[in-house]
Design an enzyme around this catalytic site. Structure first.
Site, PDB file in Angstrom:
ATOM      1  N   ASP A   1      -9.605  23.912  -5.007  1.00 47.69           N
ATOM      2  CA  ASP A   1      -9.620  23.798  -6.467  1.00 47.69           C
ATOM      3  C   ASP A   1      -8.387  23.040  -6.953  1.00 47.69           C
ATOM      4  O   ASP A   1      -8.336  22.556  -8.071  1.00 47.69           O
ATOM      5  CB  ASP A   1      -9.645  25.185  -7.123  1.00 47.69           C
ATOM      6  CG  ASP A   1     -10.995  25.859  -6.964  1.00 47.69           C
ATOM      7  OD1 ASP A   1     -11.994  25.148  -6.827  1.00 47.69           O
ATOM      8  OD2 ASP A   1     -11.030  27.097  -6.982  1.00 47.69           O
TER       9      ASP A   1
ATOM     10  N   VAL B   1     -13.369  32.498  -4.773  1.00 48.03           N
ATOM     11  CA  VAL B   1     -14.545  32.033  -5.504  1.00 48.03           C
ATOM     12  C   VAL B   1     -14.215  30.878  -6.448  1.00 48.03           C
ATOM     13  O   VAL B   1     -13.352  30.992  -7.307  1.00 48.03           O
ATOM     14  CB  VAL B   1     -15.174  33.189  -6.318  1.00 48.03           C
ATOM     15  CG1 VAL B   1     -16.510  32.746  -6.884  1.00 48.03           C
ATOM     16  CG2 VAL B   1     -15.319  34.439  -5.483  1.00 48.03           C
ATOM     17  N   SER B   2     -14.923  29.768  -6.263  1.00 50.97           N
ATOM     18  CA  SER B   2     -14.676  28.558  -7.044  1.00 50.97           C
ATOM     19  C   SER B   2     -15.859  28.258  -7.963  1.00 50.97           C
ATOM     20  O   SER B   2     -17.008  28.491  -7.591  1.00 50.97           O
ATOM     21  CB  SER B   2     -14.469  27.382  -6.089  1.00 50.97           C
ATOM     22  OG  SER B   2     -14.530  26.158  -6.794  1.00 50.97           O
ATOM     23  N   PRO B   3     -15.581  27.694  -9.154  1.00 51.43           N
ATOM     24  CA  PRO B   3     -16.673  27.264 -10.033  1.00 51.43           C
ATOM     25  C   PRO B   3     -17.112  25.823  -9.722  1.00 51.43           C
ATOM     26  O   PRO B   3     -18.055  25.326 -10.328  1.00 51.43           O
ATOM     27  CB  PRO B   3     -16.014  27.305 -11.412  1.00 51.43           C
ATOM     28  CG  PRO B   3     -14.596  26.895 -11.133  1.00 51.43           C
ATOM     29  CD  PRO B   3     -14.258  27.474  -9.767  1.00 51.43           C
TER      30      PRO B   3
END
Ligand SMILES: *[C@@H]1O[C@H](CO)[C@@H](O)[C@H](O)[C@H]1NC(C)=O
Ligand SMILES: *[C@@H]1O[C@H](CO)[C@@H](O)[C@H](O)[C@H]1NC(C)=O
Ligand SMILES: *[C@@H]1O[C@H](CO)[C@@H](O)[C@H](O)[C@H]1NC(C)=O
Ligand SMILES: *[C@@H]1O[C@H](CO)[C@@H](O)[C@H](O)[C@H]1NC(C)=O
Length: 703
Positions: A392, A274-276
């Protein structure tokens, strides 16, 4: 008569309520854990070039301690750091036991990292994780051990009779899946049960005293704390830490960041994939989409990395942090309506077991053959795609994600370090082994073999403290498994929260289906294809044992390696200053006048910030004039609006300068300001001495 009976019933009900109300003792605490901000590599991106050059925000550890009527107690800590290491947890527990005896122990203390990739490393005590930091860094380790101990001590000293509430809300626009092609490997029927390919729920535990005064709020949300990318060289708690500062500012008005009684925390969860960086991965030169399977860009189109939603990484951190904080605030503001929040009641329990993963023998039901298949863990190993990095933070070499074929050149390098056995190669299939970390023993373990598994239960809320990064689906399966096991063994319906990167770090865990795709997360699933199946087995067993009040075997202790740590980092030799100046001398004064949105810069002749970490203090203050003899501190080095950048100006003579940057935000009051810097220098003949410097005053006008 009827009235009298009614009164009695009411009295009885009130009695029950008040005994419920005082069922828990609760306490929260916070402490500074900011490590050396310069000359030490950051932990997270494994980027050898990401060496600290200053400070943007300080990093903190935040704890809650809860105890039920029978005296069952547990402590949970979320720390602004990449992850937790067992050597560090052991040291924290040792310090707690020196103060409190056996009230705190391995079993009832959980320490989770927020997963910021912007804090100094060198505290994990496993060679692979400390290699890009050039080994162990005693200064990082010490400030973290003492700070984490202190936040639990403060929470303990603050304990009062109180209540606990649970609530949750959905936050969109905060995260995306960074390995969507892996996620798609999971069965369609399973994916159909979920609306999104990442978890979007923010879960909150709220602590109040018996007068309903808010003491603290701990929030779990699955997202990497990687809004700041691998070019950042200023210490930062990233999006999760910024969200905590925003929440704390709301309930500690007029306090500097990191101060005040209310404790607000954002804790990591099943964030593995999960990436922001929600604008998604793009090729840096062409702006085109990267290849979905390999996250690679065609020649000439640049590197593949994800960013957004801001114009730069600072703004992205702010936006994601603000969205997280807004989510938590929306739950807290509903306090009066009590619409979603419900009170948590019931006893406190915990269970813990160390498991030797490579030697785990279990079985799993195979629906195809209708038989039990044996499952075994493998010796730790990293696959090729590990070196490709993620969107990321891309890796340094020309590795591609999704690699399932090997390359003789890298095999040569690998075999020079230590070759995997035939058994290892078979065990990890289809992962091509890049580093057989489980076989390397020089100079000490490269990655753990024994991991910590822990479950905490507060009433009907269960916190699964996992020793790694679970992907979205890996986490969902675990939550479902624990919930079903709790229901089967205890007959209660539970809320299950996954606390990520807790107690010890062992890289990633993907589902067996995702493992086949061998993207970064799968390549970093170090115990092989059955890793997740083994955890499902362990946590089911632990949940049932906990619900039935059974004890489990403690399992083997991880090795003690504190006395064999390797470190290639040199300490501060000495500090010097050019002739005609002194430490604290203001080399560049601020201008006379500034407006809103202007940037103030001042430069001081300084010592090395590593001489003193100024823990719970500050390297500088921005002060506003109240009257002729009173100045009020308005910002510190922990403030978002300020930055501190250290410049080495002469290595041989030990000269350095500290640049203080203040971005004047629209909320700033007009008036006269000045900047003060406090430091310590190391004298060439030994000893460290404090110094101070102060700029001229300057004016901030309203526009
Ligand atoms: C990091 O973010 C900055 C903007 O703040 C951008 O210029 C840079 O290209 C990004 N680099 C990577 C590797 O993400
Ligand atoms: C698991 O099985 C292997 C091979 O049969 C054996 O060497 C190992 O000791 C077993 N581990 C445990 C914990 O029983
Ligand atoms: C476990 O212990 C708790 C109190 O410590 C008790 O309330 C509960 O009934 C017990 N459960 C079982 C299954 O024995
Ligand atoms: C300061 O910047 C903000 C955001 O860019 C903007 O909305 C505001 O109008 C600016 N204020 C002044 C006084 O320039």
């Amino acid at each position: 008569m009827a009235n009298w009976k009614y009164c009695l019933v009411t009295l009885f009900a009130l009695g029950t309520l008040s005994s419920l109300a005082s069922a828990y003792k609760v306490g929260v605490g916070r402490a500074d854990i900011t490590g050396p901000s310069v000359e030490i590599n950051f932990m997270g991106y494994a980027n050898i070039k990401q060496v600290g050059r200053g400070l943007h925000t300080r990093t903190f550890a935040r704890a809650f301690v809860v105890e039920d009527e029978k005296g069952n107690r547990l402590a949970f800590v979320s720390a602004d750091c990449g992850m937790m290491g067992y050597g560090l947890k052991r040291e924290v527990v040792k310090r707690l036991q020196a103060r409190y005896g056996n009230i705190y122990n391995t079993e009832n203390v959980a320490i989770s990292g927020t997963h910021t990739h912007g804090a100094p490393g060198g505290f994990l005590m496993h060679l692979l994780y400390d290699i890009s930091i050039l080994g162990f860094v005693p200064q990082t380790f010490e400030v973290m051990a003492q700070g984490i101990y202190l936040c639990i001590k403060r929470a303990t000293d603050n304990m009062v009779d109180g209540r606990i509430y649970f609530s949750k809300t959905v936050l969109l626009n905060v995260n995306i899946n960074r390995s969507p092609s892996s996620y798609l490997r999971n069965p369609e029927e399973e994916r159909a049960q979920y609306e999104h390919d990442t978890d979007k729920t923010l879960a909150q535990l709220r602590f109040v005293d018996n007068e309903n005064n808010l003491l603290g709020a701990f929030n779990w949300y699955a997202v990497h704390a990687t809004s700041m990318n691998n070019t950042n060289k200023l210490v930062t708690s990233d999006n999760m830490g910024y969200a905590a500062l925003l929440l704390e500012k709301e309930y500690n008005p007029n306090k500097m960041p990191g101060k005040g009684k209310f404790v607000g925390s954002f804790c990591s969860s099943n964030l593995g994939d999960v990436s922001p960086n929600i604008m998604g991965p793009k090729c840096s030169l062409s702006g085109n989409d990267c290849d979905i399977l390999t996250s690679h860009c065609p020649a000439g189109e640049g590197e593949c990395f994800a960013s957004g939603p801001g114009r730069d990484m600072f703004e992205s951190t702010q936006i994601i942090g603000q969205r997280l904080a807004d989510g938590a605030l929306s739950l807290l503001n509903e306090q009066s309506q009590e619409s979603t929040a419900r009170e948590v009641t019931g006893d406190i329990r915990f269970i813990h077991q160390f498991v030797d993963m490579p030697n785990y023998n279990g079985s799993t039901y195979n629906p195809l053959t209708r038989k039990l298949d044996k499952i075994r863990g493998c010796q730790p190993a990293m696959g090729y795609s590990f070196a490709a990095g993620t969107t990321d933070g891309p890796g340094a070499f020309s590795f591609e994600q999704g690699t399932t074929t090997d390359n003789p050149m890298w095999n040569f390098v690998r075999d020079f370090i230590v070759p995997p056995t035939q058994e290892d190669i078979k065990c990890h299939e289809p992962k091509p082994i890049l580093l057989a970390t489980g076989r390397a023993t020089f100079p000490y373990e490269w990655q753990p073999k024994i991991v910590s598994n822990q479950i905490l239960k507060i009433g009907d809320v269960i916190i699964a403290a996992i020793p790694c990064e679970f992907t979205t689906m890996a986490g969902r399966r675990l939550r479902n498994q624990i919930r079903a096991a709790a229901s089967a063994a205890g007959g209660i319906d539970t809320e299950v929260i996954i606390a990520g990167l807790t107690n010890i770090y062992s890289s990633y865990t993907v589902t067996p289906e995702e493992y086949q795709a061998q993207r970064y997360e799968a390549a970093s699933t170090i115990f092989g294809p059955h890793t997740h199946t083994i955890y499902m087995d362990i946590y089911e067993h632990l949940t049932k044992a906990m619900m039935r009040n059974e004890t489990v075997d403690a399992g083997p202790s991880p090795p003690y390696m504190n006395d064999v740590m390797l470190s290639l980092n040199t300490g501060v030799l000495f500090d010097g200053h050019p002739i005609g100046t002194d430490f604290g001398y203001v080399k560049t004064q601020p201008k006379k006048q500034y407006g809103i949105n202007d940037t103030v810069r001042a430069t001081f002749i300084s010592g090395n910030p590593r001489n003193n970490l100024f823990t719970e203090k500050t390297y500088f203050t921005v002060e506003r004039k109240i009257n002729e003899d009173r100045w009020k501190i308005t910002y510190t080095d922990a403030s978002w609006d300020t930055r501190m950048i250290w410049h080495r100006t002469n290595t041989i003579l030990g000269f350095s300068e500290l640049e203080i940057v203040w971005n004047i935000s629209p909320q700033t009051l007009p008036g006269d300001y000045r900047i003060r810097h406090s430091g310590e220098y190391k004298y060439i003949l030994g000893g460290k001495y404090p110094y101070e410097g102060l700029t001229h005053s300057f004016t901030v006008t309203e526009d």
